[in-house]
Design a protein around this motif. Structure first.
Motif, PDB file in Angstrom:
ATOM      1  N   GLY A 135      44.436  29.335  40.424  1.00  0.00           N
ATOM      2  CA  GLY A 135      43.548  29.164  41.566  1.00  0.00           C
ATOM      3  C   GLY A 135      42.118  29.575  41.325  1.00  0.00           C
ATOM      4  O   GLY A 135      41.246  29.309  42.164  1.00  0.00           O
ATOM      5  N   PHE A 136      41.836  30.210  40.197  1.00  0.00           N
ATOM      6  CA  PHE A 136      40.460  30.606  39.893  1.00  0.00           C
ATOM      7  C   PHE A 136      39.651  29.388  39.438  1.00  0.00           C
ATOM      8  O   PHE A 136      40.169  28.525  38.728  1.00  0.00           O
ATOM      9  CB  PHE A 136      40.429  31.656  38.786  1.00  0.00           C
ATOM     10  CG  PHE A 136      40.777  33.038  39.241  1.00  0.00           C
ATOM     11  CD1 PHE A 136      39.801  33.864  39.775  1.00  0.00           C
ATOM     12  CD2 PHE A 136      42.070  33.515  39.146  1.00  0.00           C
ATOM     13  CE1 PHE A 136      40.115  35.146  40.197  1.00  0.00           C
ATOM     14  CE2 PHE A 136      42.398  34.796  39.570  1.00  0.00           C
ATOM     15  CZ  PHE A 136      41.418  35.616  40.101  1.00  0.00           C
ATOM     16  N   PRO A 137      38.372  29.314  39.824  1.00  0.00           N
ATOM     17  CA  PRO A 137      37.516  28.249  39.287  1.00  0.00           C
ATOM     18  C   PRO A 137      37.235  28.483  37.818  1.00  0.00           C
ATOM     19  O   PRO A 137      37.272  29.633  37.343  1.00  0.00           O
ATOM     20  CB  PRO A 137      36.238  28.361  40.129  1.00  0.00           C
ATOM     21  CG  PRO A 137      36.208  29.785  40.588  1.00  0.00           C
ATOM     22  CD  PRO A 137      37.646  30.200  40.761  1.00  0.00           C
ATOM     23  N   ASN A 138      36.943  27.414  37.102  1.00  0.00           N
ATOM     24  CA  ASN A 138      36.674  27.504  35.668  1.00  0.00           C
ATOM     25  C   ASN A 138      35.559  26.520  35.350  1.00  0.00           C
ATOM     26  O   ASN A 138      35.677  25.334  35.629  1.00  0.00           O
ATOM     27  CB  ASN A 138      37.941  27.155  34.873  1.00  0.00           C
ATOM     28  CG  ASN A 138      37.880  27.649  33.447  1.00  0.00           C
ATOM     29  OD1 ASN A 138      37.045  28.471  33.091  1.00  0.00           O
ATOM     30  ND2 ASN A 138      38.777  27.143  32.611  1.00  0.00           N
ATOM     31  N   ALA A 139      34.462  27.003  34.774  1.00  0.00           N
ATOM     32  CA  ALA A 139      33.286  26.158  34.568  1.00  0.00           C
ATOM     33  C   ALA A 139      32.813  26.224  33.130  1.00  0.00           C
ATOM     34  O   ALA A 139      32.972  27.230  32.444  1.00  0.00           O
ATOM     35  CB  ALA A 139      32.155  26.579  35.513  1.00  0.00           C
ATOM     36  N   ARG A 140      32.204  25.110  32.697  1.00  0.00           N
ATOM     37  CA  ARG A 140      31.626  25.015  31.370  1.00  0.00           C
ATOM     38  C   ARG A 140      30.592  23.883  31.370  1.00  0.00           C
ATOM     39  O   ARG A 140      30.571  23.062  32.278  1.00  0.00           O
ATOM     40  CB  ARG A 140      32.684  24.758  30.287  1.00  0.00           C
ATOM     41  CG  ARG A 140      33.222  23.352  30.211  1.00  0.00           C
ATOM     42  CD  ARG A 140      34.106  22.962  31.378  1.00  0.00           C
ATOM     43  NE  ARG A 140      35.415  23.608  31.288  1.00  0.00           N
ATOM     44  CZ  ARG A 140      36.236  23.702  32.320  1.00  0.00           C
ATOM     45  NH1 ARG A 140      35.886  23.230  33.515  1.00  0.00           N
ATOM     46  NH2 ARG A 140      37.413  24.262  32.198  1.00  0.00           N
ATOM     47  N   ILE A 141      29.747  23.843  30.352  1.00  0.00           N
ATOM     48  CA  ILE A 141      28.758  22.778  30.230  1.00  0.00           C
ATOM     49  C   ILE A 141      29.365  21.621  29.442  1.00  0.00           C
ATOM     50  O   ILE A 141      29.933  21.821  28.366  1.00  0.00           O
ATOM     51  CB  ILE A 141      27.481  23.264  29.523  1.00  0.00           C
ATOM     52  CG1 ILE A 141      26.865  24.464  30.265  1.00  0.00           C
ATOM     53  CG2 ILE A 141      26.462  22.126  29.405  1.00  0.00           C
ATOM     54  CD1 ILE A 141      26.405  24.159  31.671  1.00  0.00           C
TER      55      ILE A 141
END
Length: 215
Positions: free
Chosen positions: A58-64
């Motif tokens: 459920g945690f967000p996960n971000a990257r470029i």
């Protein structure tokens, strides 16, 4: 303390304004206008965008990642389907993109549904890539734990040998995704943090509604 130094960092945004009367009716077309202006401003990595997905916990996960195409369907990028982001998209197709062009004091946020591109589209893009990038798609088990850098370089050498005398075809585990937007927000920095925020919202009738958000 460093925290106080960070808190003291601030810039006032004064370059431009954004109003409901100077945007076009479709957010894809409006994005194209801003993207061309960003290219003209010679922004480095103008197509770099943050991709946020949702982890299994459920945690967000971000990257470029890099935007590699745009059409009426949405925003396209390519990756290893077995990577962490690929697996997260398979489990939860909701995602968000963010572009930040600081030189123009602009930001674009896209919330949408992610779908796989078809094989032909993925093949066409893969075949346009430099040879080293094609080899890289075969070499890296993206997001998996590996022993060390030497292991990766050995795998690269094996792939180079494998394809030394045959065409480098697209691996089945690698291809394109398209983010089909349901909301698109255009943010223009303004003085005193009273920024302009124009948002496009997709209605149940599949029409775009334009609203202004408070900064």
């Amino acid at each position: 303390m460093l925290s106080k130094e960070i808190a003291a960092i601030r810039n006032d945004y004064v370059q431009m304004a954004l109003g409901e009367d100077n945007v076009v009716a479709n957010p894809i077309a409006q994005f194209e206008v801003w993207f061309q202006q960003a290219i003209a401003a010679e922004i480095t990595e103008v197509n770099a965008m943050t991709l946020a997905t949702v982890r299994e916990d459920g945690f967000p996960n971000a990257r470029i990642v890099l935007l590699k195409g745009l059409d009426e369907k949405g925003f396209q990028f390519f990756t290893n389907y077995h990577s962490q982001k690929g697996k997260e998209i398979e489990e939860n197709s909701k995602a968000c993109l963010v572009f930040f062009w600081k030189e123009l004091e602009r930001q674009v946020r896209i919330v949408g549904i992610v779908e796989k591109m078809n094989s032909k589209e993925s093949d066409d893009y893969f075949n346009s890539r430099p040879e080293g990038s094609k080899i890289g798609a075969w070499t890296s088990p993206q997001s998996a734990v590996i022993p060390d850098r030497n292991w990766l370089e050995q795998m690269e050498a094996k792939m180079k040998d494998k394809f030394a005398e045959e065409p480098i075809i697209r691996p089945e585990h690698w291809g394109g995704f398209v983010v089909q937007p349901i909301t698109v927000e255009f943010w223009q920095g303004r003085a005193s943090r009273l920024h302009d925020r124009i948002q496009y919202q997709l209605t149940e009738e599949n029409q775009w509604k334009i609203v202004r958000l408070a900064p």
